[in-house]
Design an enzyme around this catalytic site. Structure first.
Site, PDB file in Angstrom:
ATOM      1  N   THR A  36     -12.327  23.728   6.568  1.00  0.00           N
ATOM      2  CA  THR A  36     -13.581  24.207   5.982  1.00  0.00           C
ATOM      3  C   THR A  36     -14.359  24.802   7.147  1.00  0.00           C
ATOM      4  O   THR A  36     -14.273  25.984   7.390  1.00  0.00           O
ATOM      5  CB  THR A  36     -14.336  23.072   5.241  1.00  0.00           C
ATOM      6  OG1 THR A  36     -14.321  21.890   6.015  1.00  0.00           O
ATOM      7  CG2 THR A  36     -13.698  22.808   3.909  1.00  0.00           C
TER       8      THR A  36
ATOM      9  N   LYS B 154      -7.219  18.369   8.257  1.00  0.00           N
ATOM     10  CA  LYS B 154      -8.559  18.940   8.363  1.00  0.00           C
ATOM     11  C   LYS B 154      -9.558  17.794   8.478  1.00  0.00           C
ATOM     12  O   LYS B 154      -9.364  16.713   7.919  1.00  0.00           O
ATOM     13  CB  LYS B 154      -8.925  19.827   7.175  1.00  0.00           C
ATOM     14  CG  LYS B 154      -9.342  19.076   5.933  1.00  0.00           C
ATOM     15  CD  LYS B 154     -10.039  19.964   4.917  1.00  0.00           C
ATOM     16  CE  LYS B 154     -11.450  20.303   5.322  1.00  0.00           C
ATOM     17  NZ  LYS B 154     -12.424  19.192   5.180  1.00  0.00           N
TER      18      LYS B 154
ATOM     19  N   THR C  96     -14.243  16.141   3.323  1.00  0.00           N
ATOM     20  CA  THR C  96     -12.927  15.622   2.987  1.00  0.00           C
ATOM     21  C   THR C  96     -12.006  15.527   4.193  1.00  0.00           C
ATOM     22  O   THR C  96     -11.961  16.418   5.013  1.00  0.00           O
ATOM     23  CB  THR C  96     -12.263  16.533   1.947  1.00  0.00           C
ATOM     24  OG1 THR C  96     -13.136  16.612   0.841  1.00  0.00           O
ATOM     25  CG2 THR C  96     -10.936  15.961   1.508  1.00  0.00           C
TER      26      THR C  96
ATOM     27  N   GLU D 234     -18.511  16.119  13.272  1.00  0.00           N
ATOM     28  CA  GLU D 234     -19.754  16.891  13.232  1.00  0.00           C
ATOM     29  C   GLU D 234     -20.661  16.574  14.405  1.00  0.00           C
ATOM     30  O   GLU D 234     -21.178  15.465  14.509  1.00  0.00           O
ATOM     31  CB  GLU D 234     -20.503  16.585  11.948  1.00  0.00           C
ATOM     32  CG  GLU D 234     -19.709  16.919  10.723  1.00  0.00           C
ATOM     33  CD  GLU D 234     -20.177  16.113   9.539  1.00  0.00           C
ATOM     34  OE1 GLU D 234     -19.533  16.219   8.504  1.00  0.00           O
ATOM     35  OE2 GLU D 234     -21.174  15.396   9.675  1.00  0.00           O
TER      36      GLU D 234
ATOM     37  N   ASN E 208     -25.982  18.674   8.912  1.00  0.00           N
ATOM     38  CA  ASN E 208     -26.064  18.071   7.591  1.00  0.00           C
ATOM     39  C   ASN E 208     -27.413  18.224   6.904  1.00  0.00           C
ATOM     40  O   ASN E 208     -27.537  17.938   5.722  1.00  0.00           O
ATOM     41  CB  ASN E 208     -25.671  16.605   7.673  1.00  0.00           C
ATOM     42  CG  ASN E 208     -24.194  16.464   7.926  1.00  0.00           C
ATOM     43  OD1 ASN E 208     -23.387  16.918   7.127  1.00  0.00           O
ATOM     44  ND2 ASN E 208     -23.836  15.896   9.062  1.00  0.00           N
TER      45      ASN E 208
END
Lengths: 398, 398
Positions: free
Chosen positions: B151, B177, B188, B274, B393
């Site tokens: 993604t 991923k 995910t 992240e 986020n």
């Protein structure tokens, strides 16, 4: 509603004294509080369940088991946690000094500490501090005590309520500190309550557990539980109510008042959470067991993805559904409904509603999650996760 | 060590083909991957336990129960989760198209989706996409597939290993991923593995569960579990190894190879977490049950106070002790030892060690927590919590 909120604090109930003074453990501001009842009081407390319990928690737990206490001594700036035998001896020494100066048996004193973990107490500052705290006890000293237990809370948290019990009015006062911290590790949640109600110690413990379970135990800032968390109450019986000796109407009224004040103080803690920009209520309903509702609500409240979406004012209900689903409580996705501030967002039958983009602009947010599978529900309160939270917890330790 | 790591991907094992193409579901880049074995293969998979399971997860779970599959179809950019009956029908339609174009029974196709939750699949883009994915199957298409399942991962994750099994060399390839996301909800975790080993489907499922339990199930970026997490493996038996039909030496060698590749892929996901600036290994040892070690390690790994301290490079062991103690596993604080990058920080007998301030300057951190009360241990891998995590986020959803 038998409860009336008033401006007040822990010295608002009859015959309580308090002080808040500066010992120098903290570089700035008051850092020691003393709460004192002129008569020995029924006492109850609930403590952290953390395995890494601080020395004062261990000692206070034993003291409260006796059912009586007359004083609560609190220092801020140093948690006296993870400090081994020396820390335990320091805590005993604090109680010994307070016991001498107040003329009380050691076991009638509750001791609490909050602040940095893993540093020894500077006893050269603590010892004279305790003497000053005793000398400074005042009939209206509650606010000073509320100030002294703060670490870097942005504001002090205090409140009182009046409750009509069998025609007599009793008062409950409370103070609390939250987890606004600049010096790290000062995440302790402390609350001290006083009441002039007359109530048996066993019932007082039950009432406190009942109130705490639905209030302080349902708030979460970051899901971290401290080594020092304590909520303690003294009931000195100075008011004229008929003694509460059984779980009848008077007991339930008392619990109602106690729950009210605990809930207000708990909300103040969340509002003062580290970096918080939103006060968020998460209500999970339509489940078969209240505990399931609490678990799901806490799962949502502790989800960093939900918390950052709240900070970003992004009504990202997918994260709410996903966090609810990750908890481990089984539910039927087809029955799930989600509302934000009263507006339908999702479900039933996995229907997605269009919504205003500014749904989360308000500083106060209510998220409702309905599983439509039972009659039980529960509310949990939390805040968002902001840059400021990261800053507070990453930057300020030199 | 019977395992040799090589540069490779899911088309490195014999007789696997793959493709990665652009359907337009994502604004930019490839967004559909197809993995294909020239013969029907033993298949195994583990899926998210989230209650809010996506439509493709439900369908794939049923298909894998049969023990065979020949193709894995994946789209990125849309998770097809919380999309109700329409989402379920869309997923069935995707399988039907792939089934026709590949000439396979529907139940031999595994389907996965990743991306935004709660939006319907744009079937006008998906349908022609599947045809293109079939037409583009290539003997060396593994890397393109690895690219197409991303993604907003910062880099693609692929790897292969060779394992000597009974004198024959078999190959296992894998892609994954992670949860680097700009468009929210794309958290995910997906991984697809291929092998030319010959192994019974039941044993393949056991081997996969064993490998995943000690690797993918022991990483955490933010503690959030997605609605679509899937790890699937196809074993087409194209190599010359004697079929693995029992849990003997060959089985254990296969598990060793599979665990190796899963662990490497899992670490790549954490490193691409992240906003991550640190790769952190948390090892809990000296406990009586491995599960206790995992729980304590995850408690530390998911503590926002620990994660922000790591980001701030503040070797704040008090937060580690507190997070360990909050998990609910009983231990003796006097026996607790904490080491960071091999250096003693705390204990035994609650001894506090002096340490260098720059203990956490390294990008790779190892935290060891020894409870000194048993012989079991476990490792968990995580990253820190940075401003960038909050930014990613909170900010990127328009």
């Amino acid at each position: 509603m038998n409860v009336k909120e008033i401006e007040g604090t822990i010295t608002t109930p009859l015959d309580f004294f308090a002080s808040g003074i500066k010992t120098g453990v903290k570089e700035e501001g008051k850092d020691m509080a003393l709460i004192y009842s002129i008569v020995n009081s029924e006492a109850a407390a609930v403590f952290t369940t953390n395995q890494a319990q601080a020395a004062p928690v261990k000692i206070s737990r034993e003291h409260v088991e006796g059912g009586y206490a007359q004083a609560i001594l609190v220092n801020s700036g140093n948690a006296n946690a993870c400090t081994g035998e020396r820390g335990y001896n320091d805590a005993q020494k604090m109680i010994e000094i307070a016991s001498n100066k107040l003329g009380l048996a050691a076991e009638n004193i509750i001791l609490c500490s909050t602040g940095i973990i893993g540093e020894y107490l500077p006893m050269d500052k603590i010892k004279p501090g305790i003497e000053r705290a005793v000398l400074n006890l005042k009939e209206n000293g509650g606010s000073e005590a509320a100030e002294a237990i703060m670490t870097t809370d942005k504001y002090q948290k205090e409140l009182a309520v009046k409750v009509d019990i069998g025609g007599e009015e009793i008062t409950i006062g409370g103070i609390a500190k939250g987890s606004g911290m600049i010096e790290p590790n000062m995440a302790t949640m402390l609350s001290f309550l006083t009441t002039d109600a007359e109530i048996d110690a066993t019932l007082l413990q039950d009432a406190l557990a009942e109130a705490v379970n639905k209030t302080f135990n349902r708030i979460t800032v970051d899901g971290d539980q401290s080594t020092n968390d304590t909520v303690a109450i003294l009931a000195n019986g100075a008011s004229d109510n008929e003694a509460i000796t059984e779980k009848g109407d008077s007991y339930h009224r008392f619990v109602e008042g106690l729950t009210y004040i605990c809930k207000k103080l708990a909300h103040l803690i969340v509002k003062d959470g580290e970096g918080a920009t939103k006060f968020v209520t998460i209500e999970v309903e339509g489940v078969t067991a209240e505990e399931d509702a609490v678990q799901i609500a806490k799962g949502i409240a502790n989800s960093n993805l939900v918390k950052t979406a709240l900070f970003g004012e992004d009504s990202n209900w997918g994260r709410i559904a996903s966090a609810a689903g990750a908890v481990g409580v089984e539910f039927d996705l087809d029955k799930l409904e989600i509302r934000i501030n009263g507006q339908d967002i999702f479900g039933p039958a996995q229907q997605v509603y269009n919504h205003e983009d500014d749904l989360l602009k308000e500083p106060t947010i209510k998220i409702e999650v309905d599983l439509n599978s039972g009659d039980e529900s529960a509310e949990v309160w939390t805040c968002d996760l902001s840059y400021k939270y990261v800053e507070i917890n990453a930057e300020y330790h030199t």
